[in-house]
Scaffold this motif. Structure first.
Motif, mmCIF file in Angstrom:
data_model
loop_
_atom_site.group_PDB
_atom_site.id
_atom_site.type_symbol
_atom_site.label_atom_id
_atom_site.label_comp_id
_atom_site.label_asym_id
_atom_site.label_seq_id
_atom_site.Cartn_x
_atom_site.Cartn_y
_atom_site.Cartn_z
ATOM 1 N N ALA A 56 0.832 -1.211 0.000
ATOM 2 C CA ALA A 56 0.000 0.000 0.000
ATOM 3 C C ALA A 56 0.862 1.254 0.000
ATOM 4 O O ALA A 56 0.565 2.237 -0.697
ATOM 5 N N PHE A 57 1.943 1.217 0.777
ATOM 6 C CA PHE A 57 2.849 2.365 0.827
ATOM 7 C C PHE A 57 3.516 2.593 -0.519
ATOM 8 O O PHE A 57 3.656 3.737 -0.969
ATOM 9 N N THR A 58 3.931 1.521 -1.185
ATOM 10 C CA THR A 58 4.592 1.635 -2.487
ATOM 11 C C THR A 58 3.658 2.254 -3.517
ATOM 12 O O THR A 58 4.055 3.156 -4.262
ATOM 13 N N VAL A 59 2.415 1.789 -3.558
ATOM 14 C CA VAL A 59 1.442 2.338 -4.506
ATOM 15 C C VAL A 59 1.175 3.807 -4.206
ATOM 16 O O VAL A 59 1.148 4.653 -5.112
ATOM 17 N N THR A 60 0.989 4.131 -2.922
ATOM 18 C CA THR A 60 0.736 5.521 -2.525
ATOM 19 C C THR A 60 1.903 6.421 -2.913
ATOM 20 O O THR A 60 1.715 7.543 -3.414
ATOM 21 N N THR A 61 3.116 5.939 -2.692
ATOM 22 C CA THR A 61 4.308 6.724 -3.004
ATOM 23 C C THR A 61 4.437 6.950 -4.507
ATOM 24 O O THR A 61 4.766 8.062 -4.949
ATOM 25 N N ILE A 62 4.198 5.921 -5.309
ATOM 26 C CA ILE A 62 4.294 6.056 -6.767
ATOM 27 C C ILE A 62 3.299 7.087 -7.272
ATOM 28 O O ILE A 62 3.627 7.949 -8.099
ATOM 29 N N ILE A 63 2.069 7.028 -6.765
ATOM 30 C CA ILE A 63 1.045 8.000 -7.174
ATOM 31 C C ILE A 63 1.480 9.418 -6.810
ATOM 32 O O ILE A 63 1.323 10.358 -7.589
ATOM 33 N N ALA A 79 3.446 12.734 8.948
ATOM 34 C CA ALA A 79 2.028 12.419 9.101
ATOM 35 C C ALA A 79 1.612 11.158 8.348
ATOM 36 O O ALA A 79 0.883 10.325 8.880
ATOM 37 N N LEU A 80 2.057 11.010 7.102
ATOM 38 C CA LEU A 80 1.587 9.898 6.287
ATOM 39 C C LEU A 80 2.397 8.622 6.505
ATOM 40 O O LEU A 80 1.826 7.531 6.653
ATOM 41 N N LEU A 81 3.708 8.738 6.533
ATOM 42 C CA LEU A 81 4.553 7.546 6.622
ATOM 43 C C LEU A 81 4.246 6.684 7.850
ATOM 44 O O LEU A 81 4.180 5.451 7.735
ATOM 45 N N PRO A 82 4.007 7.277 9.033
ATOM 46 C CA PRO A 82 3.691 6.433 10.201
ATOM 47 C C PRO A 82 2.405 5.627 10.055
ATOM 48 O O PRO A 82 2.207 4.662 10.807
ATOM 49 N N GLN A 83 1.527 6.024 9.120
ATOM 50 C CA GLN A 83 0.292 5.269 8.928
ATOM 51 C C GLN A 83 0.564 3.857 8.421
ATOM 52 O O GLN A 83 -0.307 2.984 8.504
ATOM 53 N N VAL A 119 12.995 0.765 6.299
ATOM 54 C CA VAL A 119 12.570 0.065 5.087
ATOM 55 C C VAL A 119 11.684 0.949 4.223
ATOM 56 O O VAL A 119 11.904 1.098 3.010
ATOM 57 N N LEU A 120 10.666 1.559 4.840
ATOM 58 C CA LEU A 120 9.759 2.421 4.080
ATOM 59 C C LEU A 120 10.504 3.633 3.526
ATOM 60 O O LEU A 120 10.267 4.059 2.392
ATOM 61 N N GLY A 121 11.393 4.190 4.344
ATOM 62 C CA GLY A 121 12.176 5.321 3.871
ATOM 63 C C GLY A 121 13.072 4.948 2.713
ATOM 64 O O GLY A 121 13.228 5.716 1.754
ATOM 65 N N GLY A 122 13.672 3.752 2.780
ATOM 66 C CA GLY A 122 14.513 3.295 1.674
ATOM 67 C C GLY A 122 13.714 3.128 0.389
ATOM 68 O O GLY A 122 14.179 3.500 -0.697
#
Length: 209
Positions: free
Chosen positions: A10-17, A134-138, A153-156
């Motif tokens: 979900a994070f990857t898709v959100t980040t790409i968008i 705000a968003l990343l901790p979600q 990991v998410l930051g990378g």
């Protein structure tokens, strides 16, 4: 794996968008590439992701609490960054007629300056702060493993995706800009357009809350 696979997807898709939508960082990289070439575009991208990495580290360490508790600190940083971008834009417009600015051979922006400006542009951008804090901790699940490891990991993932997206824009803009800068009249227009872009980004940065 310290991150829940579903949250990671979900994070990857959100980040790409978020990354494919042109924002201040992408526009900044575009301007650097157009004026300084592919090298400046990549250097600006490295600067932007370095600024993002600083926010990730701050969020993981809990330093973001300082900025949210004392918003005046972030306000000072935001206006300082905005003033610097406006200053850069004014300098480009004033010196656009000089065939030797920053780089004696290409009349472009040096890689070192592009990198430094990229760090400033990213670190002082309220959207970067909002996304990281705000968003990343979600997408963090304390039950899945150490929180700091999940941030890492998410930051990378974010940094890699942003480098690919903005880096591609910077290189393409650099290729086109290098061809256009062979004509002095066109180079002057590029400098004027890039300067106006930086001023616009600075004004936008100062106006955002």
């Amino acid at each position: 794996m310290p991150v829940d696979p579903h949250l990671l997807a979900a994070f990857t898709v959100t980040t790409i968008i978020a990354l494919v939508t042109p924002g201040p960082d992408m526009l900044f990289v575009l301007g650097c590439g157009m004026r300084g070439g592919a090298r400046a575009g990549l250097s600006a991208t490295l600067g932007v992701v370095t600024g993002d990495a600083l926010y990730i580290a701050a969020a993981a360490a809990g330093l973001a609490v300082l900025l949210t508790t004392f918003p005046v600190v972030f306000t000072i940083l935001r206006f300082a960054g905005a003033a610097y971008l406006i200053y850069l834009g004014i300098q480009l417009i004033r010196r656009r007629s000089n065939p030797q600015v920053d780089d004696p051979e290409a009349g472009g922006m040096s890689g070192r300056r592009a990198f430094f400006n990229g760090v400033v542009s990213s670190a002082a951008n309220p959207q970067t702060f909002t996304f990281m804090v705000a968003l990343l901790p979600q997408f963090i699940d304390p039950a899945a493993g150490p929180v700091w490891a999940q941030f890492a990991v998410l930051g990378g993932v974010l940094i890699v995706l942003e480098f690919l997206a903005d880096g591609t824009v910077g290189v393409l803009a650099g290729r086109i800009g290098s061809w256009l800068r062979e004509r002095q009249s066109v180079r002057r227009r590029i400098d004027a357009a890039t300067g106006s872009l930086f001023i616009g980004l600075g004004v936008r940065l100062a106006a955002e809350r």
